[in-house]
Design a protein around this motif. Structure first.
Motif, mmCIF file in Angstrom:
data_model
loop_
_atom_site.group_PDB
_atom_site.id
_atom_site.type_symbol
_atom_site.label_atom_id
_atom_site.label_comp_id
_atom_site.label_asym_id
_atom_site.label_seq_id
_atom_site.Cartn_x
_atom_site.Cartn_y
_atom_site.Cartn_z
ATOM 1 N N ILE A 20 8.787 10.002 6.792
ATOM 2 C CA ILE A 20 9.957 9.309 7.685
ATOM 3 C C ILE A 20 10.061 8.114 7.288
ATOM 4 C CG2 ILE A 20 8.663 6.927 9.890
ATOM 5 C CD1 ILE A 20 5.947 8.553 10.229
ATOM 6 N N LEU A 21 9.728 7.393 6.088
ATOM 7 C CA LEU A 21 10.253 6.351 5.320
ATOM 8 C C LEU A 21 11.810 6.588 4.762
ATOM 9 C CD1 LEU A 21 7.223 4.570 4.542
ATOM 10 C CD2 LEU A 21 8.570 3.701 5.497
ATOM 11 N N GLU A 22 11.309 8.238 4.590
ATOM 12 C CA GLU A 22 13.053 8.321 3.975
ATOM 13 C C GLU A 22 14.008 8.143 4.994
ATOM 14 O OE1 GLU A 22 12.282 11.544 1.611
ATOM 15 O OE2 GLU A 22 14.533 12.513 0.421
ATOM 16 N N ARG A 23 13.568 8.936 6.619
ATOM 17 C CA ARG A 23 14.605 8.907 7.239
ATOM 18 C C ARG A 23 14.592 7.557 7.945
ATOM 19 N NH1 ARG A 23 15.637 12.262 11.580
ATOM 20 N NH2 ARG A 23 15.896 13.406 10.627
ATOM 21 N N VAL A 24 13.726 6.354 7.324
ATOM 22 C CA VAL A 24 14.410 4.846 8.204
ATOM 23 C C VAL A 24 15.558 4.667 6.758
ATOM 24 C CG1 VAL A 24 12.961 2.498 7.792
ATOM 25 C CG2 VAL A 24 11.536 4.408 8.163
ATOM 26 N N VAL A 25 14.638 4.862 5.659
ATOM 27 C CA VAL A 25 16.110 4.048 4.384
ATOM 28 C C VAL A 25 17.410 4.661 5.015
ATOM 29 C CG1 VAL A 25 16.721 4.283 1.712
ATOM 30 C CG2 VAL A 25 14.602 3.755 2.516
ATOM 31 N N LYS A 26 17.966 6.303 5.410
ATOM 32 C CA LYS A 26 18.781 6.598 5.490
ATOM 33 C C LYS A 26 19.784 6.116 6.288
ATOM 34 C CE LYS A 26 18.295 10.915 3.125
ATOM 35 N NZ LYS A 26 17.600 12.475 3.295
ATOM 36 N N ASN A 27 18.721 5.366 8.142
ATOM 37 C CA ASN A 27 19.255 4.726 8.548
ATOM 38 C C ASN A 27 19.639 3.046 8.541
ATOM 39 O OD1 ASN A 27 18.394 6.361 10.622
ATOM 40 N ND2 ASN A 27 16.430 5.592 11.203
ATOM 41 N N GLY A 57 1.131 -1.408 -0.057
ATOM 42 C CA GLY A 57 -0.218 -0.033 0.369
ATOM 43 C C GLY A 57 0.850 1.353 -0.209
ATOM 44 N N ALA A 58 0.954 2.726 0.649
ATOM 45 C CA ALA A 58 0.789 3.503 0.522
ATOM 46 C C ALA A 58 2.608 3.367 1.129
ATOM 47 C CB ALA A 58 0.337 4.873 1.311
ATOM 48 N N ALA A 59 2.625 3.041 2.793
ATOM 49 C CA ALA A 59 3.503 3.297 2.990
ATOM 50 C C ALA A 59 5.171 1.760 2.488
ATOM 51 C CB ALA A 59 3.568 2.222 4.251
ATOM 52 N N GLY A 60 4.041 0.796 2.639
ATOM 53 C CA GLY A 60 5.278 -0.613 1.758
ATOM 54 C C GLY A 60 5.499 0.014 0.333
ATOM 55 N N LEU A 61 4.760 0.746 -0.421
ATOM 56 C CA LEU A 61 5.688 0.586 -1.796
ATOM 57 C C LEU A 61 6.224 1.860 -1.757
ATOM 58 C CD1 LEU A 61 2.355 0.346 -4.065
ATOM 59 C CD2 LEU A 61 4.379 -1.075 -4.219
ATOM 60 N N THR A 62 5.987 2.835 -1.184
ATOM 61 C CA THR A 62 6.905 4.119 -0.714
ATOM 62 C C THR A 62 8.266 3.442 -0.423
ATOM 63 O OG1 THR A 62 5.476 5.303 -0.152
ATOM 64 C CG2 THR A 62 6.867 5.951 0.222
ATOM 65 N N LEU A 63 8.065 2.849 0.541
ATOM 66 C CA LEU A 63 9.812 2.078 1.159
ATOM 67 C C LEU A 63 10.366 1.532 0.455
ATOM 68 C CD1 LEU A 63 11.421 0.840 3.741
ATOM 69 C CD2 LEU A 63 10.021 -0.123 4.258
ATOM 70 N N ALA A 64 9.821 0.633 -0.790
ATOM 71 C CA ALA A 64 10.210 -0.362 -1.462
ATOM 72 C C ALA A 64 11.553 1.391 -2.821
ATOM 73 C CB ALA A 64 9.114 -0.889 -2.642
ATOM 74 N N TYR A 65 10.357 1.293 -2.724
ATOM 75 C CA TYR A 65 10.541 2.443 -3.891
ATOM 76 C C TYR A 65 11.879 3.827 -3.053
ATOM 77 C CZ TYR A 65 10.690 7.206 -6.951
ATOM 78 O OH TYR A 65 11.198 8.028 -7.605
ATOM 79 N N LEU A 66 11.205 3.696 -2.136
ATOM 80 C CA LEU A 66 12.939 5.121 -1.383
ATOM 81 C C LEU A 66 14.333 3.748 -1.251
ATOM 82 C CD1 LEU A 66 11.028 6.706 1.076
ATOM 83 C CD2 LEU A 66 12.180 7.932 -0.171
ATOM 84 N N LEU A 67 14.245 2.504 -1.436
ATOM 85 C CA LEU A 67 14.654 1.204 -1.084
ATOM 86 C C LEU A 67 16.030 1.689 -2.597
ATOM 87 C CD1 LEU A 67 13.229 -1.509 1.441
ATOM 88 C CD2 LEU A 67 15.589 0.217 1.544
ATOM 89 N N MET A 68 15.067 1.227 -3.271
ATOM 90 C CA MET A 68 15.853 1.308 -4.441
ATOM 91 C C MET A 68 16.534 2.676 -5.258
ATOM 92 S SD MET A 68 14.524 -1.835 -5.199
ATOM 93 C CE MET A 68 15.525 -2.213 -7.138
ATOM 94 N N GLU A 69 15.864 3.517 -4.880
ATOM 95 C CA GLU A 69 16.091 5.384 -5.116
ATOM 96 C C GLU A 69 17.845 5.137 -4.328
ATOM 97 O OE1 GLU A 69 14.997 6.189 -7.544
ATOM 98 O OE2 GLU A 69 15.133 8.487 -6.827
ATOM 99 N N TYR A 70 17.661 4.795 -3.200
ATOM 100 C CA TYR A 70 19.036 4.963 -1.701
ATOM 101 C C TYR A 70 19.767 3.648 -2.154
ATOM 102 C CZ TYR A 70 16.673 9.041 -0.840
ATOM 103 O OH TYR A 70 16.427 10.462 -1.052
ATOM 104 N N GLU A 71 19.180 2.432 -1.786
ATOM 105 C CA GLU A 71 20.286 2.031 -1.636
ATOM 106 C C GLU A 71 20.949 0.777 -2.606
ATOM 107 O OE1 GLU A 71 21.264 -0.505 0.617
ATOM 108 O OE2 GLU A 71 19.496 -0.631 2.687
ATOM 109 N N ASP A 72 21.841 0.287 -2.609
ATOM 110 C CA ASP A 72 22.575 -0.993 -3.666
ATOM 111 C C ASP A 72 21.343 -1.404 -4.293
ATOM 112 O OD1 ASP A 72 23.579 -3.372 -2.556
ATOM 113 O OD2 ASP A 72 24.416 -2.164 -0.591
ATOM 114 N N ARG A 73 21.438 -1.711 -5.288
ATOM 115 C CA ARG A 73 20.409 -2.959 -5.956
ATOM 116 C C ARG A 73 21.288 -4.894 -5.394
ATOM 117 N NH1 ARG A 73 16.555 -0.508 -9.668
ATOM 118 N NH2 ARG A 73 16.424 2.279 -9.121
ATOM 119 N N ASP A 76 16.099 7.609 15.771
ATOM 120 C CA ASP A 76 16.111 9.010 15.646
ATOM 121 C C ASP A 76 14.932 9.864 14.521
ATOM 122 O OD1 ASP A 76 16.363 11.849 16.018
ATOM 123 O OD2 ASP A 76 17.728 12.238 14.951
ATOM 124 N N LEU A 77 14.062 8.263 14.300
ATOM 125 C CA LEU A 77 12.585 8.898 13.544
ATOM 126 C C LEU A 77 11.589 10.106 13.317
ATOM 127 C CD1 LEU A 77 11.011 5.490 12.628
ATOM 128 C CD2 LEU A 77 12.899 6.615 11.135
#
Ligand code: FAD
Length: 376
Positions: A282-289, A12-28, A299-300
């Motif tokens: 919030i999820l942007e911070r989660v991914v940066k963490n 949903g909104a949170a799950g897909l936003t998190l996945a998107y941010l992970l793909m944007e920031y995290e190594d693949r 520190d969210l």
């Protein structure tokens, strides 16, 4: 058992936003599994929100409004929103975009029902068992609130996207809250988001504890459309929703491996039920963490005690039903204006502004509710 670095429960909104941010920031290199029981192929909801600048998914904004109206049966005011804009993203556009963006070799998206998530990160579905190094769980069961001693009211609504025979709408102006509808002893209002001069989402919304029957929503929404002097129209889409507005203390970290996100993680603001934009923040911070090797919940952004109390106070006043929504929100908007209320709801006000806002409410009862919440 298949193993993944991250399992995201709920697309949903949170799950897909998190996945998107992970793909944007995290190594693949990290493997990600998304599980949802639904195919996410319908426009099951629309997300609206106000903001000053732009957000991560700005390109998905379907329509935005520079003005908004608040009405009661005795006054009506249209506010210029600048520096804010009120925006709307359609669920279907969000899901389609995510399906395209998340179509990569390290990400697996399956349609299946989740039956259990253990504290060790094991996820059991109807058709399989998966192990996550970390699990992010957005599957919220509203029954949780029935057993909580929190103050909960429901924001429930029925909406229709209608196309009218004649032009009826001012496309730069959203009707944010229209309290000219009969309050029936609680808090009820109309909501209109025009997309074109002859097309709009029109909703009938209630903040209270009791759901209506299908025919009651239908009857009241149709009466509201009639009240807007709209006669001939066709219905293009329908929307129904229940959003809990609650001061329940949501748990973010379930265990060292399982973290709750979205509504389940307490991302929604208690006094509005809105969570879409907050989830991004919030999820942007989660991914940066995660990238910097910290725990996901380090520190969210969180709500200060002061705003928790304000939200809880408003919920208590609405739940007590001594005042109708028209009296509570009508006064708040009439005396403070829209920008000031947005700033307050964004938790960016100064104490002086908050005192002014408080003084525009039935102060004795708000004060009583405030101290009641303080003592809890
Ligand atoms: C109709 C509607 C309109 C809303 N409008 C707004 C708005 O305008 N602005 C705003 O900020 N907020 C709005 N909200 C509130 C909130 O932002 C949304 O509910 C938002 O979608 C919450 O995100 P989430 O990820 O927590 O939950 P969801 O988006 O609901 O995602 C949860 C996912 O879990 C899946 N799921 C559930 N159970 C299982 C299971 N057992 N197994 C597998 N998958 C499962 C569901 O299919 C769903 O896809 C609205 C809510 C609704 C219902």
């Amino acid at each position: 058992m298949k193993q993944f670095d991250y399992i995201i429960a709920g697309a949903g909104a949170a799950g897909l936003t998190l996945a998107y941010l992970l793909m944007e920031y995290e190594d693949r290199e990290k493997s990600i599994l998304i599980i949802d029981k639904d195919s996410k192929s319908t426009n099951d909801r629309t997300w609206s929100f106000w903001e000053k600048g732009s957000n991560l998914l700005e390109h998905l904004v379907y329509k935005s409004w520079s003005k908004a109206t608040v009405n009661t049966n005795s006054w009506s005011q249209t506010y210029e929103l600048a520096p804010y804009t009120y925006k709307m993203i359609r669920g279907i556009d969000f899901y389609e975009f995510m399906k395209q963006e998340l179509n990569t070799s390290n990400l697996y998206w399956i349609q299946d029902e989740i039956l259990e998530i253990t504290d060790t990160g094991q996820v059991t579905t109807t058709n399989g068992v998966y192990q996550g190094k970390l699990v992010f769980d957005s599957i919220f069961d509203p029954k949780l609130l029935q057993t909580s001693d929190a103050n909960t009211i429901l924001q429930h609504f029925k909406g229709k996207v209608i196309r009218t025979e004649k032009d009826c709408f001012q496309i730069d102006t959203a009707t944010y809250m229209d309290f000219s509808v009969d309050q029936e002893g609680d808090c009820r209002f109309g909501y209109v988001l025009p997309f074109k001069p002859n097309e709009a989402l029109v909703e009938y919304t209630l903040f209270n504890k009791h759901l209506l029957s299908d025919s009651e929503y239908e009857h009241r929404l149709d009466a509201y459309i009639k009240q807007l002097r709209i006669k001939n129209y066709e219905v293009i889409e329908e929307e129904y929703g229940i959003i809990p507005m609650t001061d329940h203390k949501f748990l973010l970290r379930k265990s060292d491996k399982v973290f709750n996100i979205g509504i389940k993680g307490g991302f929604a603001k208690a006094s509005t039920g809105y969570s879409f934009l907050r989830a991004q923040q919030i999820l942007e911070r989660v991914v940066k963490n995660l990238i910097s090797g910290k725990k996901p919940d380090h520190d969210l952004p969180h709500q200060s005690l002061k705003y928790k109390l304000y939200d809880a106070t408003l919920l208590k006043v609405l739940a007590d039903k001594k005042y109708t929504g028209r009296e509570v929100f009508g006064n708040l908007f009439q005396k403070n204006g829209m920008q000031s209320m947005f700033r307050f709801l964004d938790e960016e006000t100064t104490l002086t502004e908050e005192l002014k806002i408080m003084s525009s409410t039935p102060i004795i009862d708000f004060g009583r509710a405030f101290f009641h919440q303080l003592g809890k």
